[in-house]
Write an enzyme that holds these catalytic residues in place. Structure first.
Site, mmCIF file in Angstrom:
data_model
loop_
_atom_site.group_PDB
_atom_site.id
_atom_site.type_symbol
_atom_site.label_atom_id
_atom_site.label_comp_id
_atom_site.label_asym_id
_atom_site.label_seq_id
_atom_site.Cartn_x
_atom_site.Cartn_y
_atom_site.Cartn_z
ATOM 1 N N SER A 125 1.193 -5.416 -0.454
ATOM 2 C CA SER A 125 1.293 -5.318 0.291
ATOM 3 C C SER A 125 2.880 -4.551 0.787
ATOM 4 O O SER A 125 2.468 -3.662 2.473
ATOM 5 C CB SER A 125 1.526 -6.376 1.058
ATOM 6 N N ASP A 173 -4.664 -4.216 5.013
ATOM 7 C CA ASP A 173 -3.571 -3.361 4.191
ATOM 8 C C ASP A 173 -4.329 -3.008 2.216
ATOM 9 O O ASP A 173 -4.043 -2.300 1.949
ATOM 10 C CB ASP A 173 -1.538 -4.196 3.353
HETATM 11 ZN ZN LIG Z 1 -1.466 -10.192 -2.060
#
Ligand SMILES: [Zn+2]
Length: 380
Positions: A100, A314
């Site tokens: 992330s 993401d």
């Molecule tokens: Zn994760």
């Protein structure tokens, strides 16, 4: 969020006798007690360029996750109101499979970076985020998440750090920063800052109001807000109720008072946890909570006419595959293939002025470039 169980799972996979047993995931099923209503939202851009951009990130959310959530809600999701769809590639500077921190840094700053880096490039050089650039242009800015606000996805918009786990430094960078509206978890981290600092007092000294619950937050009608409504991450959807959509709508109310416009990031942060934990129930509840928030945001944006909404992820988490089910009853059945992130392009959904530029196949860094160009700020 990222958990470190992959190595353990891999170790089991290579044990000769245990291999077949531990690597074959069990089927999981899910059925919603009550599907929620989804309205048709017609978006009419009233201006050529957006005055406001709302970026919505489903952490760990994939097309398969969305399709499963759509089936479970008996063939309806608010996200279907988005007018345009694109695909973003997610590789980081040093890994095929991103985390992330690197993915967030890519769409927040337009730079690919190494996994674990927050708001800095691969050489650890700090990069301005779209939130900071928006502030420089006189816009208001906000972050609304369901995780600890120090976690990677929100942090990349404010902090500059080579290691995403240096939370006390990231907390200080929030205090030094200038975000107008923050809502998420992390009270304990700010209360017990590095070297005995009480960052909640410092925030109050900078003019922030610090409500501790959504109810307190909803009473605020103006000014800067730093709402740490949980000690760490917010609780699961069943316990936190509509906290995400309520906080998001309060943020929109306050940020839209700025005549210049605003930038805001809203994150369905713990969709990722459902994937890491291989917990379909959690995964679905988190996606549905995020989708209901998308519905409220799109309704507001449709009325406003000058707001671009971009919804993306993401990366994928859990390698979820839908293998059966039924739209009429909303029953879904499938399997996870990993307790970590997997490599796949993520969908990008857009709505409002300049939504059409978020189509085709592009790098996650282009999300930054496209948002900047949509505002008319130019690219870097
Ligand atoms: Zn994760």
């Amino acid at each position: 969020m990222m958990k470190k169980r992959t190595l353990i799972s891999l170790a089991f996979c290579f044990l000769p006798l245990a291999s077949n047993f531990s690597c074959v995931q069990k089927f999981q099923t899910f059925q919603m007690p009550r599907p929620y209503a989804v309205e048709k939202i017609a978006g009419q851009a009233k201006q050529e360029r957006p005055k406001n951009i709302i970026l919505m990130v489903g952490d760990g959310m994939s097309l398969a996750t969305m399709y499963t959530a759509w089936t479970a809600n008996q063939g309806h999701l608010n996200i279907e109101n988005c007018q345009y769809v694109g695909l973003a590639k997610t590789t980081s500077a040093n890994r095929l499979i991103t985390d992330s921190a690197a993915a967030g840094t890519a769409f927040a700053t337009g730079r690919k970076t190494d996994n674990g880096h927050v708001g800095v490039d691969a050489d650890e050089k700090p990069q301005a985020s779209i939130l900071e650039i928006a502030k420089q242009h006189g816009l208001a800015a906000g972050l609304v998440v369901t995780c600890n606000i120090l976690d990677a996805t929100p942090a990349v918009f404010v902090a500059k750090k080579g290691d995403r786990h240096q939370w006390s430094d990231i907390a200080s960078q929030y205090v030094a920063g200038d975000v107008d509206f923050v809502c998420g978890g992390g009270w304990s981290n700010f209360k017990n800052g590095k070297d005995g600092r009480d960052l909640t007092k410092e925030l109050a000294g900078k003019g922030y109001q610090l409500p501790r619950t959504v109810e307190e937050l909803e009473k605020i009608s103006k000014g800067k807000v730093f709402a740490l409504i949980a000690d760490d991450n917010l609780p699961k959807p069943k316990e936190r109720g509509e906290a995400l959509s309520r906080a998001a709508m309060k943020a929109i109310e306050l940020l839209s008072k700025n005549d210049q416009g605003f930038f805001m990031m809203i994150e369905g942060s713990m969709i990722d946890d459902g994937g890491h934990d291989n917990d379909l129930d959690r995964l679905m509840n988190e996606v549905h909570d995020f989708d209901r928030t998308i519905g409220k945001v799109l309704q507001w944006a449709a009325k406003d006419g000058g707001t671009l909404v971009v919804v993306t992820a993401d990366h994928e988490t859990g390698g979820w595959t839908l293998l059966g089910g039924d739209i009429t009853s909303g029953k879904v059945k499938g399997k996870f293939s990993t307790d970590d992130h997997s490599g796949v392009m993520v969908p990008v959904y857009s709505f409002g002025p300049k939504a059409e530029v978020f189509t085709g196949i592009f790098e996650n860094t282009d999300l930054f470039n496209k948002m900047l160009a949509a505002y008319g700020f130019g690219t870097k």
